[in-house]
Design an enzyme around this catalytic site. Structure first.
Site, mmCIF file in Angstrom:
data_model
loop_
_atom_site.group_PDB
_atom_site.id
_atom_site.type_symbol
_atom_site.label_atom_id
_atom_site.label_comp_id
_atom_site.label_asym_id
_atom_site.label_seq_id
_atom_site.Cartn_x
_atom_site.Cartn_y
_atom_site.Cartn_z
ATOM 1 N N ARG A 195 0.837 -1.187 0.000
ATOM 2 C CA ARG A 195 0.000 0.000 0.000
ATOM 3 C C ARG A 195 0.877 1.243 0.000
ATOM 4 O O ARG A 195 1.878 1.309 0.741
ATOM 5 C CB ARG A 195 -0.908 0.037 1.242
ATOM 6 C CG ARG A 195 -2.131 -0.859 1.128
ATOM 7 C CD ARG A 195 -3.089 -0.344 0.043
ATOM 8 N NE ARG A 195 -4.250 -1.189 -0.145
ATOM 9 C CZ ARG A 195 -4.331 -2.205 -1.012
ATOM 10 N NH1 ARG A 195 -3.291 -2.518 -1.775
ATOM 11 N NH2 ARG A 195 -5.451 -2.882 -1.138
ATOM 12 N N GLU A 253 -4.378 7.395 -5.365
ATOM 13 C CA GLU A 253 -4.428 6.680 -6.647
ATOM 14 C C GLU A 253 -5.603 7.198 -7.464
ATOM 15 O O GLU A 253 -6.718 7.268 -6.943
ATOM 16 C CB GLU A 253 -4.566 5.178 -6.385
ATOM 17 C CG GLU A 253 -3.303 4.622 -5.724
ATOM 18 C CD GLU A 253 -3.293 3.112 -5.541
ATOM 19 O OE1 GLU A 253 -4.256 2.448 -5.965
ATOM 20 O OE2 GLU A 253 -2.320 2.614 -4.984
ATOM 21 N N HIS A 275 -1.102 0.097 -9.903
ATOM 22 C CA HIS A 275 -1.762 -0.845 -8.996
ATOM 23 C C HIS A 275 -2.203 -2.113 -9.754
ATOM 24 O O HIS A 275 -3.381 -2.451 -9.817
ATOM 25 C CB HIS A 275 -2.960 -0.196 -8.290
ATOM 26 C CG HIS A 275 -3.341 -0.888 -7.013
ATOM 27 N ND1 HIS A 275 -3.880 -0.205 -5.936
ATOM 28 C CD2 HIS A 275 -3.281 -2.185 -6.640
ATOM 29 C CE1 HIS A 275 -4.130 -1.075 -4.963
ATOM 30 N NE2 HIS A 275 -3.786 -2.280 -5.367
#
Ligand SMILES: NC(=O)c1ccc[n+]([C@@H]2O[C@H](COP(=O)([O-])OP(=O)(O)OC[C@H]3O[C@@H](n4cnc5c(N)ncnc54)[C@H](O)[C@@H]3O)[C@@H](O)[C@H]2O)c1
Ligand SMILES: O=C(O)[C@H](O)COP(=O)(O)O
EC number: 1.1.1.95
Length: 624
Positions: free
Chosen positions: A312, A341, A360
């Site tokens: 993360r 993000e 991601h």
């Protein structure tokens, strides 16, 4: 006729109103039900709607939360509306198809926060990935309708768990299906960073041929520190060993023998970061791990260290990382995840020439996405059916075997709570509850969380408009100032059964039925499970034995012949069916308690007639 004088040895009175002993095949299997009544669980439970708030709605009828295992009620019930499931982010097709078999599925991606709030108010379940923030406002907007949030993946840092719990909403995730994908992505970043694959690719595409600029570093013989030795960390370690790396790991909660079995040493945080050539992050984002990689910790790292993050973004202080890159402490970083993000285009970190980035993508393989979709669809559908999920994040996870064994006791627990609170005069005074579990098993072999939750549900729902379930039971109890203390007593009964009896006491409160007050001055009732059916076995100091089905009349009377006949006749005349009857007394010919299970709710005039029987000193009608 068999009378008994104490709670420990009670015999049922076999009168013509006594129902035959229930057979094992009529075992009731129940669970706190989350919601939907269209389906009953194929395995265990049915559900209630959020409207399950009054005593009337919780009586044993086909339409409420109790189902009979293996009965016809395991069938699909087309008369009830299907649950609505909102899928707010792209989910693998196999999962969507599974959900469609079960509910009305609305796949609406890229919703604005406002649109999400509107949609959840009409949804029973919501499925997200990491891109949707399920905030407190979302739960508030759902107004109690949303019962399950499914996170199609591992990280639940985008879901406000506290708010979910307070709203009685279960959160489930899909923690296993993307492990390998994430580990493979970590290894891909590690290797491509070491050999400048992304930079060299961009350079060639820009028309250059820079062979000396992109000389890399070798992996073999280098030390990799795996920060977080969970599912992904373990798989990364396994693969790195295959590449000839020396692997160490820091994880305060991982068992050392599991690491040792892979040839990995578990070390302290400082030791890990100060000795590693490569540091790969695999811990969750929690308050303890937030920005744990910061100026101070970067300064302790080996100069020229290389950093990989597929966990993360928030575990790194991104500004500090830019400083460490500029200072040459961190030679390179490969990042799949970011604090925000998507990150802003002009982020110094993203633009840094020694940083490789992916959007991601850790879980984004076809295989992982299909697996995650199926895993979450099954978890959400199960939760909507009222089953306990093995991947519940904010509710007790209970082994299916333990659950099936505890199921009849769960029914008993709720009913005892419901009965006890109706024996208190003035529900608001109910503050202090004592529960005693008698069991032949060792203390550690009895997990009472489900039982406690259901006692809490039984106590709270008749006296408030709160919807209580497994998820929020402890929270609501705390909110209402209800203190529940639990005691376990080892008794000499059969260890084959998890619980011998459950006693529920309400302390420091007046009772509307003096017979329910024990010698200690507290309202006290006790129950057992017999042949899978919950029975009331003790009221105050009186032993009784009545199966907890339908409703209950308790009468305290002078112990004399003919009482059963008199009361039975009154009920019979009014067409009220008696399903069970039992009498318990403390001293012969002094006082006795008659417990009468009735299928129907008697009219007031019928109850008045019972109260008019001269030997009856007090009586109370209780809804189960
Ligand atoms: N990039 C992606 O697409 C992707 C994919 C899967 C998982 N993830 C993320 O990777 C992380 C790990 O996932 P997982 O499935 O292995 O989870 P996991 O729960 O199996 O493992 C996490 C490990 O971190 C450990 N840990 C907790 N606090 C720690 C601390 N302060 N220091 C060191 N270790 C600590 C835990 O003990 C546990 O062993 C999660 O953050 C998850 O969200 C990202
Ligand atoms: O926590 C996870 O499972 C990963 O970060 C994957 O997230 P995603 O479902 O948004 O790809």
């Amino acid at each position: 006729m068999a009378f008994s004088s104490s709670c420990s040895s009670v015999k049922a009175v076999n009168s013509r109103w006594t129902s035959p002993s229930p057979s094992p095949s009529s075992r009731l299997a129940v669970i706190p039900a989350f919601l939907h009544r269209r389906y009953t669980a194929s395995v265990k439970l049915t559900a209630t709607s959020a409207a399950l708030k009054t005593v009337e709605q919780t009586t044993l009828t086909e339409d409420n939360k109790f189902s009979t295992v293996g009965s016809d009620s395991d069938e699909y019930n087309p008369t009830l509306p299907k649950p609505r499931i909102l899928v707010a982010e792209k989910l693998g097709e196999a999962g969507v198809n599974l959900l469609r078999e079960f509910g009305d599925v609305d796949c609406s991606y890229d919703l604005s926060p406002e649109d999400l709030k509107k949609k959840v108010a009409e949804s029973d379940a919501l499925i997200v990935r990491s891109g949707t923030k399920v905030t407190r406002e979302v739960f508030e907007a759902a107004k109690g309708r949303l019962k399950v949030v499914g996170r199609a993946g591992v990280g639940i840092d985008n879901v406000d768990l506290q708010a979910a719990t307070e709203h009685g909403c279960l959160v489930v995730n899909a923690p296993t299906a993307n492990t390998v994908a994430a580990a493979e992505h970590g290894i891909a970043l590690l290797a491509s960073m070491a050999r400048n694959v992304a930079q060299a690719d961009a350079s060639i595409k820009a028309g250059k041929w820079e062979r000396s600029k992109y000389v890399g570093v070798s992996l073999v013989g280098k030390t990799l520190a795996v920060m977080g030795f969970g599912k992904v960390g373990t798989e990364v370690a396994r693969r790195a060993k295959g590449l000839g790396m020396n692997v160490i790991s820091h994880d305060p909660y991982a068992p050392a023998d599991r690491a040792r079995a892979l040839g990995v040493d578990l070390v302290s945080f400082d030791q890990a970061i100060s000795t590693a050539d490569f540091v790969s992050l695999h811990m969750p984002l929690t308050p303890a791990t937030k920005k744990v990689f910061n100026d101070e910790t970067f300064s302790k790292m080996k100069k020229g260290v290389r950093l990989i993050n597929v966990a993360r973004g928030g575990v790194i202080d991104e500004d500090a990382l830019v400083r460490a890159l500029d200072a040459g402490i961190v030679a390179q970083a490969a990042l799949d995840v970011f604090c925000e993000e998507p990150p802003s285009k002009d982020s110094k970190l993203i633009q840094h020439e020694n940083v490789t980035v992916t959007p991601h993508l850790g879980a984004s393989t076809k295989e992982a996405q299909e697996g995650v979709a199926i895993e979450i669809a099954e978890a959400v559908a199960g939760a909507l059916r009222g089953e306990l999920s093995a991947t519940a994040v904010n509710a007790p996870m209970v082994d299916p075997e333990v659950l099936s064994e505890l199921t009849p006791y769960i029914v008993l627990a709720e009913k005892l709570g419901r009965l006890a609170v109706q024996l208190a005069s003035g529900g608001k005074g109910v503050q202090s509850i004592r529960v005693v579990y008698r069991s032949a098993r060792n203390r550690d072999d009895l997990d009472t969380r489900l039982l406690r939750a259901m006692i809490t549900k039984g106590i709270i729902e008749p006296i408030s408009d709160s919807y209580v379930n497994l998820v929020n039971a402890d929270f609501i109890a705390k909110q209402k100032g209800l203190r529940i203390s639990e005691e376990r007593m080892v008794v000499d009964s059969s260890p084959e059964y998890p619980v011998d009896s459950i006693q529920v006491q309400i302390l420091n409160v007046e009772s509307n039925f003096a017979g329910a007050v024990s010698d200690s001055g507290d309202i006290s009732i006790e129950g057992k499970v017999k042949y899978g059916v919950p029975h009331l076995t003790c009221v105050g100091s009186f032993g009784v034995d009545v199966s907890l089905e339908g409703n209950l009349i308790l009468c305290r009377q002078v112990d004399q012949p003919g009482m059963i006949g008199q009361v039975g006749n009154i009920l019979g005349e009014q067409n009220v069916n008696v399903n069970f009857m039992s009498v318990g007394r403390t001293v012969l010919r002094k006082q006795a308690i008659m417990a009468i299970g009735v299928d129907e709710e008697p009219e007031d005039k019928t109850l008045e007639k019972i109260g008019g029987v001269s030997a009856i000193e007090e009586f109370v009608f209780l809804k189960l």
